[in-house]
Design an enzyme around this catalytic site. Structure first.
Site, PDB file in Angstrom:
ATOM      1  N   GLU A   1     182.203  45.456  31.189  1.00 25.48           N
ATOM      2  CA  GLU A   1     182.783  44.824  30.004  1.00 25.48           C
ATOM      3  C   GLU A   1     183.868  43.825  30.397  1.00 25.48           C
ATOM      4  O   GLU A   1     184.680  44.092  31.289  1.00 25.48           O
ATOM      5  CB  GLU A   1     183.380  45.892  29.086  1.00 25.48           C
ATOM      6  CG  GLU A   1     183.934  45.329  27.778  1.00 25.48           C
ATOM      7  CD  GLU A   1     184.518  46.402  26.872  1.00 25.48           C
ATOM      8  OE1 GLU A   1     184.301  46.308  25.656  1.00 25.48           O
ATOM      9  OE2 GLU A   1     185.177  47.330  27.379  1.00 25.48           O
TER      10      GLU A   1
ATOM     11  N   LYS B   1     180.972  42.191  20.687  1.00 28.28           N
ATOM     12  CA  LYS B   1     181.259  43.564  20.279  1.00 28.28           C
ATOM     13  C   LYS B   1     181.575  43.580  18.791  1.00 28.28           C
ATOM     14  O   LYS B   1     182.401  42.803  18.308  1.00 28.28           O
ATOM     15  CB  LYS B   1     182.443  44.094  21.093  1.00 28.28           C
ATOM     16  CG  LYS B   1     182.722  45.574  20.950  1.00 28.28           C
ATOM     17  CD  LYS B   1     183.816  45.979  21.949  1.00 28.28           C
ATOM     18  CE  LYS B   1     184.103  47.461  21.924  1.00 28.28           C
ATOM     19  NZ  LYS B   1     185.114  47.843  22.948  1.00 28.28           N
TER      20      LYS B   1
ATOM     21  N   CYS C   1     181.091  49.326  25.854  1.00 25.35           N
ATOM     22  CA  CYS C   1     182.096  50.385  25.829  1.00 25.35           C
ATOM     23  C   CYS C   1     181.844  51.395  24.708  1.00 25.35           C
ATOM     24  O   CYS C   1     180.774  51.979  24.609  1.00 25.35           O
ATOM     25  CB  CYS C   1     183.472  49.726  25.730  1.00 25.35           C
ATOM     26  SG  CYS C   1     184.888  50.798  26.037  1.00 25.35           S
TER      27      CYS C   1
END
Length: 334
Positions: free
Chosen positions: A46, A128, A162
């Site tokens: 990430e 995200k 994540c």
């Protein structure tokens, strides 16, 4: 006919913190190495470029603001020269790449992942959906268009970042698109050791492993390493160093892994402070065996009882409109 057997690879390494050109150069080295080893897909952690903003977890917003200008300056445009350099490297190595990076669009940053084909073309870029906890003070949000699985030379490819891997509805949205290979991009796992189990490597490796089992797909769990330059730059007190790594102000936190569609680990861990690439040979035909037992969006689903609704439309922040002489109004999304 698509080859169902191929080698995949996962990076475990620290970037050059808040130095995008140096991190890109390091990434190009990994791309060349994985390609030379015969891998057809390489996964990065990430926001590996320019590194995870650990200061968000170490001090007050006022203290952390000193790092924001440099982080913005080292974040990448999705169509900028740094991404194009990665594309050229992927084409040269004949390998697909999924890179986690801090994307800058206008004045806002996003936790993004870019999918680059083995021909060096950008086939998808996602953000995200919801930054986690204090990440929301630095990054903006994605939208429903970021839930997507794309066709590639290594099958149907998807990715999340994540803690998106502990969001049941987000995972189900991905499973419903018949994902075959999934990239799970994570940061490193040194933060709050012995203080917050939910942030540790054990439970988050398990989250990626469960994703493989539930989704019936191969999962490339890419974890970074907390580099020495991060400690040197961010930890101006012993207390901050202890928060970032209770085992000492030293590199660590790398726990990359590759899981099969039955949840089985497919390679050996590297030491948490050792940089390198993990490899595994995958066979997409294994997915049929896994899904014969569990297919939570297919034969094992009960849509008449519970179902998921997904708005996959891009979110627009402004809409232009014009009015002609007959009072007809035309709207244009921008």
């Amino acid at each position: 006919m698509q080859d169902t057997k191929f080698k995949v690879a996962v990076v475990q390494a620290a970037p050059v913190f808040m130095d995008a050109p140096a991190s890109v150069a390091k990434a190009i080295g990994f791309i060349a190495e994985a390609g030379a080893a015969g891998a057809k897909l390489l996964a990065f952690p990430e926001v590996w470029i320019p590194g995870y903003p650990w200061w968000l977890w170490l001090g007050t917003p006022a203290w952390g603001m000193q790092f924001v200008p440099r982080y913005h300056a080292n974040s990448l445009r999705a169509d900028g020269p740094d991404i194009l350099a990665l594309c050229a490297a992927a084409a040269e190595a004949k390998i697909n790449v999924v890179m986690g990076f801090s994307e800058i669009d206008g004045g806002t940053l996003y936790l993004s992942q870019v999918f680059i084909s083995d021909a060096g073309e950008i086939i998808f870029k996602r953000r995200k959906l919801k930054p986690t906890h204090v990440e929301r003070t630095l990054y903006g949000e994605g939208d429903g268009s970021d839930f997507r699985v794309v066709e590639s030379s290594v099958g149907r490819l998807g990715a999340l970042c994540c803690a998106e891997h502990i969001q049941p509805l987000s995972k189900y949205a991905m499973y419903s698109m018949n994902e075959q290979v999934h990239v799970a991009s994570w940061p490193s796992f040194t933060l709050y050791r012995d203080k917050a189990y939910a942030l540790g490597h054990e439970v988050n490796l398990a989250a990626s492993q469960i994703y493989a089992l539930e989704g019936g797909c191969f999962v490339l769990h890419a974890s970074a390493i907390t580099g020495q330059d991060m400690f040197d730059m961010l930890c101006d007190t012993p207390e901050k160093a202890d928060l970032l790594n209770a085992e000492g102000a030293k590199p660590g936190g790398g726990y990359s892994m590759i899981f099969g569609p039955d949840g089985q680990p497919m390679c050996e861990h590297l030491p948490q402070d050792k940089e390198g690439i993990l490899y595994a040979d995958v066979d997409l035909s294994m997915i049929a065996i896994a899904k014969a037992a569990y297919d939570p969006t297919g034969h094992y689903a009960r849509g008449d009882v519970v179902r998921l609704m997904v708005n996959r439309s891009p979110r627009r922040t402004s809409v232009s409109f014009s009015e002609d002489e007959n009072a007809a109004v035309t709207f244009t999304e921008t």
